[in-house]
Design a protein around this motif. Structure first.
Motif, PDB file in Angstrom:
ATOM      1  N   THR A   1      -8.414  -7.027  -6.539  1.00  0.00           N
ATOM      2  CA  THR A   1      -8.419  -5.659  -7.050  1.00  0.00           C
ATOM      3  C   THR A   1      -8.423  -4.611  -5.943  1.00  0.00           C
ATOM      4  OG1 THR A   1      -9.496  -6.193  -9.103  1.00  0.00           O
ATOM      5  CG2 THR A   1      -9.981  -4.056  -8.216  1.00  0.00           C
TER       6      THR A   1
ATOM      7  N   THR B   1      -3.655  -4.274 -13.044  1.00  0.00           N
ATOM      8  CA  THR B   1      -2.834  -5.124 -12.178  1.00  0.00           C
ATOM      9  C   THR B   1      -2.155  -6.215 -12.992  1.00  0.00           C
ATOM     10  OG1 THR B   1      -4.298  -4.798 -10.304  1.00  0.00           O
ATOM     11  CG2 THR B   1      -2.863  -6.697 -10.187  1.00  0.00           C
TER      12      THR B   1
ATOM     13  N   ASP C   1      -5.264  -4.379  -3.895  1.00  0.00           N
ATOM     14  CA  ASP C   1      -4.151  -3.832  -4.672  1.00  0.00           C
ATOM     15  C   ASP C   1      -4.314  -2.334  -4.931  1.00  0.00           C
ATOM     16  OD1 ASP C   1      -1.732  -4.091  -6.055  1.00  0.00           O
ATOM     17  OD2 ASP C   1      -2.757  -4.160  -7.968  1.00  0.00           O
ATOM     18  N   HIS C   2      -5.549  -1.900  -5.184  1.00  0.00           N
ATOM     19  CA  HIS C   2      -5.727  -0.505  -5.609  1.00  0.00           C
ATOM     20  C   HIS C   2      -6.297   0.416  -4.535  1.00  0.00           C
ATOM     21  CE1 HIS C   2      -4.490  -1.009  -9.759  1.00  0.00           C
ATOM     22  NE2 HIS C   2      -5.034  -2.213  -9.677  1.00  0.00           N
TER      23      HIS C   2
ATOM     24  N   ARG D   1       0.045   5.948  -4.916  1.00  0.00           N
ATOM     25  CA  ARG D   1       0.137   4.518  -4.551  1.00  0.00           C
ATOM     26  C   ARG D   1       1.222   4.297  -3.497  1.00  0.00           C
ATOM     27  NH1 ARG D   1      -2.071   0.262  -7.061  1.00  0.00           N
ATOM     28  NH2 ARG D   1      -0.177  -0.994  -7.079  1.00  0.00           N
TER      29      ARG D   1
ATOM     30  N   SER E   1      -1.610  -8.405  -1.542  1.00  0.00           N
ATOM     31  CA  SER E   1      -1.776  -8.455  -2.988  1.00  0.00           C
ATOM     32  C   SER E   1      -0.948  -9.606  -3.558  1.00  0.00           C
ATOM     33  CB  SER E   1      -1.327  -7.118  -3.573  1.00  0.00           C
ATOM     34  OG  SER E   1      -1.559  -7.090  -4.935  1.00  0.00           O
TER      35      SER E   1
ATOM     36  N   HIS F   1       0.686  -4.386  -0.432  1.00  0.00           N
ATOM     37  CA  HIS F   1       1.486  -5.205  -1.352  1.00  0.00           C
ATOM     38  C   HIS F   1       1.615  -6.660  -0.892  1.00  0.00           C
ATOM     39  CE1 HIS F   1       2.399  -2.102  -4.160  1.00  0.00           C
ATOM     40  NE2 HIS F   1       3.093  -1.369  -3.318  1.00  0.00           N
TER      41      HIS F   1
ATOM     42  N   CYS G   1      -9.233  -2.120 -13.010  1.00  0.00           N
ATOM     43  CA  CYS G   1      -8.161  -2.349 -12.032  1.00  0.00           C
ATOM     44  C   CYS G   1      -7.501  -3.702 -12.251  1.00  0.00           C
ATOM     45  CB  CYS G   1      -8.708  -2.251 -10.606  1.00  0.00           C
ATOM     46  SG  CYS G   1      -9.221  -0.579 -10.170  1.00  0.00           S
ATOM     47  N   ASP G   2      -8.308  -4.721 -12.552  1.00  0.00           N
ATOM     48  CA  ASP G   2      -7.721  -6.040 -12.825  1.00  0.00           C
ATOM     49  C   ASP G   2      -6.815  -5.988 -14.047  1.00  0.00           C
ATOM     50  OD1 ASP G   2      -8.608  -7.559 -10.787  1.00  0.00           O
ATOM     51  OD2 ASP G   2      -9.915  -8.849 -11.969  1.00  0.00           O
TER      52      ASP G   2
ATOM     53  N   GLU H   1       1.018  -4.159 -13.145  1.00  0.00           N
ATOM     54  CA  GLU H   1       1.491  -3.920 -11.781  1.00  0.00           C
ATOM     55  C   GLU H   1       1.706  -5.174 -10.939  1.00  0.00           C
ATOM     56  OE1 GLU H   1      -1.243  -0.817 -10.700  1.00  0.00           O
ATOM     57  OE2 GLU H   1       0.081   0.712 -11.499  1.00  0.00           O
ATOM     58  N   ALA H   2       1.318  -6.348 -11.472  1.00  0.00           N
ATOM     59  CA  ALA H   2       1.488  -7.573 -10.684  1.00  0.00           C
ATOM     60  C   ALA H   2       2.955  -7.774 -10.320  1.00  0.00           C
ATOM     61  CB  ALA H   2       0.975  -8.776 -11.463  1.00  0.00           C
TER      62      ALA H   2
END
Ligand code: SF4
Ligand code: SF4
Length: 505
Positions: free
Chosen positions: A221, A263, A224-225, A117, A233, A230, A259-260, A267-268
């Motif tokens: 999603t 996140t 972000d992935h 990432r 996102s 960033h 992924c959602d 990861e949010a």
């Protein structure tokens, strides 16, 4: 240092946490992580080994970000990676689903997925990832339309509205004060909007207070992935929060997208620099609660079903037991894959595995591991609580001849729950519970027109380029797929065409 290389290094400096520094410093290059990675296991190709990716980031880190490295490079004692080296290794960062399985066999528990990432973010921040046409389109579609597949809001509403109206199903649009805000990721409303109707029917039948948004039609999603952009996102997450504020909801409802889940549960805060403002609930946790408290009646199916654990939802977010508990209510014949839970093999579809067409041949080759897992269960049906996993598994079942031609051997978990619910409602004579959401029951006609999908479809007809929207719907492969089982949708389309061509309408 050249501009793009400088931006690459600056991105790493900006995004790297103390934990990442430990990861880069501690790696012994023992290569045990390769024993868990499907991409390497199925091919034996050193360029697909986890360390092929991490080595570049370690070299950049040691050469440009540590004092000893800078001195050694300046004295000619160390060869620092060049921009060409960075460009040359770019593809390998997208030959990985950031599934995290390699951490299971690392004696130090190091996270290659985090390094991947970091690398993706650096390629994106330096503008290098735009050399890949798919990543470029994901970024530009998100920048311009806030939908990573490039659909406009009228296209999303028009298509979903067409399917819902064909089945006589209502959905609450822009209802202020509902409990839950339900936003579908772009992959869901692009690839399976026709199957997604079942999710709406479940929420309606259980009397859930929810609303969909007419403004936010992608959760971000892919940005972000896949792109790991960033900044964008953060914009997507902030717009999602702002929509939740505007609508005055209490919680955000996550659909079945690994992924959602990852996140929003974990990861949010990386993109936002703070925790998300709203509590989130996955639709799986919600369905389980509804089944257990009796609001969602189900009658178990007699189908032999196996479960694919999505890496992001099970290994990385810990929801695996929820899926199994749901299945204990909706099937009498559940069979585990081996290995399962956090040791399960990746579907190879997420985080760009399937979205990037250049991965197709390789993805299918490594999916032999998945195909063998499925075959050994003897299951008639594979289910998974992730849309992208379901699409990748469907392809695997077709390629490896596990499914009969034309058969859908894979279903998203909510579809299995739907079948069990429909069976129970039919026996009780309560099928009509699926058609009207709690937030629209008993409303006056004006409210209904403003907040129903029927009302929103009528509004679309006033758009200046409504005729182009009808052209698009007529050509849309998903509409054609829906028409194969719902031929009356073609009559609806003819009605829309007449409306578009009517000079007085
Ligand atoms: S994160 Fe998954 S795909 Fe990527 S290197 Fe590790 S095991 Fe392989
Ligand atoms: S298993 Fe861990 S320590 Fe060994 S090479 Fe892989 S990441 Fe490095």
């Amino acid at each position: 240092m050249e501009g793009e290389l400088k931006a690459f290094v600056e991105s790493l400096e900006r995004n790297m946490t103390p934990e990442d520094v430990i990861t880069l410093e501690a790696c012994m290059d023992c290569k045990l992580c390769g024993h868990a990675c499907a991409w390497y296991l199925a091919t034996g190709d050193e360029k697909l080994h986890p360390t092929y990716k991490t080595k570049l980031i370690r070299d950049v880190y040691h050469s440009y970000m540590t004092l000893e490295g800078r001195v050694a490079t300046a004295l000619g004692l160390r060869k620092a990676p060049t921009l060409e080296d960075v460009r040359e290794r770019m593809q390998s960062f997208w030959q990985c689903t950031a599934c995290g399985r390699c951490t299971l066999t690392c004696p130090l528990g190091l996270s290659t997925r985090r390094v991947v990432r970091l690398g993706r973010a650096a390629y994106t921040d330096a503008g290098l990832s735009r050399a890949n046409p798919t990543i470029k389109s994901i970024i530009e579609n998100t920048e311009n339309l806030r939908h990573s597949f490039g659909l406009t809001i009228p296209q999303v509403i028009g298509r979903v509205g067409l399917f819902l109206q064909n089945e006589g199903i209502e959905v609450p649009v822009e209802v202020h004060g509902a409990d839950l805000l339900f936003v579908c990721p772009a992959a869901g409303n692009t690839k399976i909007p026709d199957y997604g109707i079942k999710m709406v029917k479940i929420l309606n039948a259980a009397g859930v207070s929810y609303t969909v948004s007419p403004r936010v039609v992608d959760t971000g999603t892919e940005i972000d992935h896949i792109a790991v952009h960033h900044k964008l996102s953060r914009v997507m997450l902030e717009e999602w929060e702002a929509e939740a504020d505007r609508l005055g909801v209490k919680q955000i409802l996550l659909v079945e997208c690994g992924c959602d889940v990852r996140t929003l549960y974990a990861e949010a805060s990386e993109a936002l620099g703070r925790p998300l403002k709203y509590p989130v609930v996955s639709v799986d946790a919600l369905m389980l609660e509804l089944i257990k408290d009796g609001r969602l009646p189900v009658e178990p199916l007699n189908t032999r079903i196996t479960l694919h654990d999505p890496c992001y939802a099970t290994r990385l977010s810990g929801l695996g037991e929820i899926f199994r508990e749901i299945l204990s209510y909706v099937t009498t014949d559940f069979v585990e894959m081996t290995p399962n839970r956090e040791y399960n093999y990746c579907c190879n579809g997420g985080a760009g595995g399937m979205r990037l067409p250049e991965n197709t041949e390789l993805r299918r080759k490594i999916s032999v591991l998945k195909a063998n897992q499925i075959k050994l269960t003897g299951a008639e049906l594979v289910t998974t609580p992730c849309v992208v996993c379901s699409l990748s598994l469907e392809d695997t079942c077709n390629v490896y001849g596990l499914a009969q031609p034309g058969e859908r051997m894979v279903q998203v978990l909510f579809e299995v729950v739907y079948d069990a619910m429909e069976q129970a409602l039919a026996r009780r004579g309560e099928l009509d519970r699926m058609y009207m959401p709690a937030e629209l029951i008993g409303r006056d006609p004006d409210f209904f027109d403003a907040h129903s999908i029927g009302g929103r479809m009528a509004m679309l007809a006033h758009l200046p380029d409504f005729d182009k929207l009808v052209d698009w719907l007529e050509q849309d492969p998903i509409v054609k797929r829906f028409a194969a089982t719902h031929p009356s949708v073609m009559d609806q389309l003819r009605g829309l065409r007449e409306l578009a061509e009517c000079p007085n309408c």
